[in-house]
Design an enzyme around this catalytic site. Structure first.
Site, PDB file in Angstrom:
ATOM      1  N   TRP A  69       0.823  -1.212   0.000  1.00  0.00           N
ATOM      2  CA  TRP A  69       0.000   0.000   0.000  1.00  0.00           C
ATOM      3  C   TRP A  69       0.854   1.258   0.000  1.00  0.00           C
ATOM      4  O   TRP A  69       0.521   2.230  -0.696  1.00  0.00           O
ATOM      5  CB  TRP A  69      -0.991  -0.024   1.162  1.00  0.00           C
ATOM      6  CG  TRP A  69      -2.047  -1.054   0.929  1.00  0.00           C
ATOM      7  CD1 TRP A  69      -2.223  -2.241   1.578  1.00  0.00           C
ATOM      8  CD2 TRP A  69      -3.051  -1.029  -0.093  1.00  0.00           C
ATOM      9  NE1 TRP A  69      -3.271  -2.944   1.036  1.00  0.00           N
ATOM     10  CE2 TRP A  69      -3.801  -2.229   0.006  1.00  0.00           C
ATOM     11  CE3 TRP A  69      -3.397  -0.115  -1.084  1.00  0.00           C
ATOM     12  CZ2 TRP A  69      -4.861  -2.518  -0.839  1.00  0.00           C
ATOM     13  CZ3 TRP A  69      -4.445  -0.415  -1.942  1.00  0.00           C
ATOM     14  CH2 TRP A  69      -5.176  -1.601  -1.805  1.00  0.00           C
ATOM     15  N   ASP A 129      -1.596   6.856   6.160  1.00  0.00           N
ATOM     16  CA  ASP A 129      -2.727   6.042   5.715  1.00  0.00           C
ATOM     17  C   ASP A 129      -3.094   5.070   6.846  1.00  0.00           C
ATOM     18  O   ASP A 129      -2.489   4.022   6.994  1.00  0.00           O
ATOM     19  CB  ASP A 129      -2.340   5.273   4.451  1.00  0.00           C
ATOM     20  CG  ASP A 129      -3.432   4.333   3.960  1.00  0.00           C
ATOM     21  OD1 ASP A 129      -4.505   4.269   4.599  1.00  0.00           O
ATOM     22  OD2 ASP A 129      -3.202   3.652   2.942  1.00  0.00           O
ATOM     23  N   LYS A 134     -12.537  -1.204   7.162  1.00  0.00           N
ATOM     24  CA  LYS A 134     -11.889  -2.061   8.157  1.00  0.00           C
ATOM     25  C   LYS A 134     -12.569  -1.883   9.522  1.00  0.00           C
ATOM     26  O   LYS A 134     -13.123  -2.819  10.071  1.00  0.00           O
ATOM     27  CB  LYS A 134     -10.415  -1.722   8.291  1.00  0.00           C
ATOM     28  CG  LYS A 134      -9.698  -1.421   7.003  1.00  0.00           C
ATOM     29  CD  LYS A 134      -9.472  -2.634   6.130  1.00  0.00           C
ATOM     30  CE  LYS A 134      -8.562  -2.275   4.961  1.00  0.00           C
ATOM     31  NZ  LYS A 134      -8.250  -3.397   4.090  1.00  0.00           N
TER      32      LYS A 134
END
Length: 384
Positions: free
Chosen positions: A126, A196, A220
């Site tokens: 990511w 992030d 999430k």
């Protein structure tokens, strides 16, 4: 209540098969990395209001986003988020679309001019994607630390990297969902820190004042996919390049209370329910204690066995995403099939890593982790 003028007569409706209570499946323990398991009380509340929200006779998905009821709903979600994260004055909270991935490009668009320097820490797929997007935005990207040589099983030690003096910001990914790698500390930086937090937001207390900008996809710990939350310091607003699309311009979205266009109304509503659930569950201090206990239980089972292994450096292990491998990879399919039959779902590791991965976000109760550990113990007993 009168039937809507264009509602079909009973005979015109699409027939649905009858479902008895015996046909209704028992809820499983869902270890998906995202979209992830959601708190059952939140789902039940949303289900009870699905066709009649706040006495409107409509779903929250059907009311006007500019009507006073939904504006109040969005304001309540933001207020609850501010309370549980203790967001200081001087920060704006934005509810945006496109998930966290849209922010990979939006961040350099909003915080830099073409040709300026930015710094990134690369600890997994990511952060690597964020780096690639930044490079496409005509900035000079300095990768201050790159953990690729460890196959992304480590995080850089404090003091092991330098952030260029001219860097407009330092970006990092506190928790890498795919590799199960997590920073045990907040990096030090003279430049504004950008992070992030998609996989670890709301999982424990967080000092928001240490950051210039925090962003996170909701899928999430905050609700369904599609919504991204951006928490940005006000002094960083108003710097967007002229070419920045209006829906990615933080200052314009802040001025419009995140309603420059139609927001993801159902996702914002669910975020509000989840933030209230966290408050009622003891807040982030209690959430952090539960999450730490869940992770410790699972890592203890892995470390106490010669049959299972976790590849991540011990100091860098994630509380949220726990990858593990079997000593004999030929048993992977059998392990996953047995787990599925036992109501333990979505344990297959990411295709780039292999093995297994258990994502144990806020909504996963410790009973689910105990059930997984019991299954792992029995599987090892019969296969080792």
């Amino acid at each position: 209540m009168a039937r809507a003028p264009n509602a079909p007569q009973q005979a015109d409706r699409i027939a649905a098969p009858a479902i008895s209570r015996e046909d209704v499946p028992v809820r499983v323990y869902n270890f998906s990395a995202g979209p992830a398991q959601m708190p059952l009380p939140v789902l039940e509340r949303a289900a009870s209001e699905l066709t009649d929200w706040a006495g409107s006779g409509m779903s929250v998905m059907e009311v006007s986003h500019r009507g006073k009821d939904f504006v109040a709903c969005a304001a309540d979600a933001e207020a609850a988020l501010r309370r549980i994260l203790a967001i200081p004055e001087g920060y704006r909270v934005l509810f945006l679309q496109g998930g966290a991935s849209a922010q990979f490009a939006a961040i350099p668009m909003n915080l830099t001019a073409s040709g300026e320097t930015v710094a990134y820490l690369n600890t997994g797929q990511w952060s690597a994607k964020a780096i690639a997007e930044a490079r496409a935005q005509e900035v000079e990207v300095v990768v201050a630390a790159d953990e690729a040589d460890s196959a992304y099983t480590t995080t850089p030690a404090p003091g092991s990297y330098e952030v260029p003096a001219e860097a407009r910001y330092l970006h990092y990914t506190p928790n890498e969902t795919i590799g199960g790698v997590e920073f045990p500390e907040i990096p030090q930086s003279h430049a504004p820190l950008v992070a992030d937090f998609s996989s670890s937001i709301l999982s424990r207390p967080l000092d928001v004042s240490r950051f210039g900008l925090i962003y996170a996809g909701a899928q999430k710990n905050m609700g369904p996919s599609g919504l991204a939350v951006v928490i940005v310091r006000e002094d960083l607003l108003g710097r967007a390049r002229p070419s920045t699309p209006s829906v990615l311009d933080y200052a314009r979205m802040a001025k419009a209370d995140s309603m420059l266009n139609t927001p993801p109304t159902f996702a914002v509503y669910l975020l509000g329910l989840i933030t209230h659930w966290i408050e009622e569950s003891g807040g982030l201090e209690a959430m952090g204690q539960r999450n730490q206990a869940k992770a410790a239980l699972l890592y203890q089972a892995i470390d106490g066995s010669d049959f299972y292994a976790n590849p991540v450096q011990e100091r860098s292990r994630s509380w949220m995403n726990v990858p593990f491998t079997l000593a004999d990879p030929s048993l992977d399919s059998e392990f996953l099939a047995g787990a599925q039959a036992a109501g333990l779902t979505n344990l297959k590791g990411h295709r780039s890593v292999g093995g297994m991965r258990a994502s144990i976000y806020n909504a996963m109760p410790i009973e689910g982790v105990r059930a997984l550990v019991d299954y792992m113990t029995e599987f090892e007993r019969t296969k080792a």
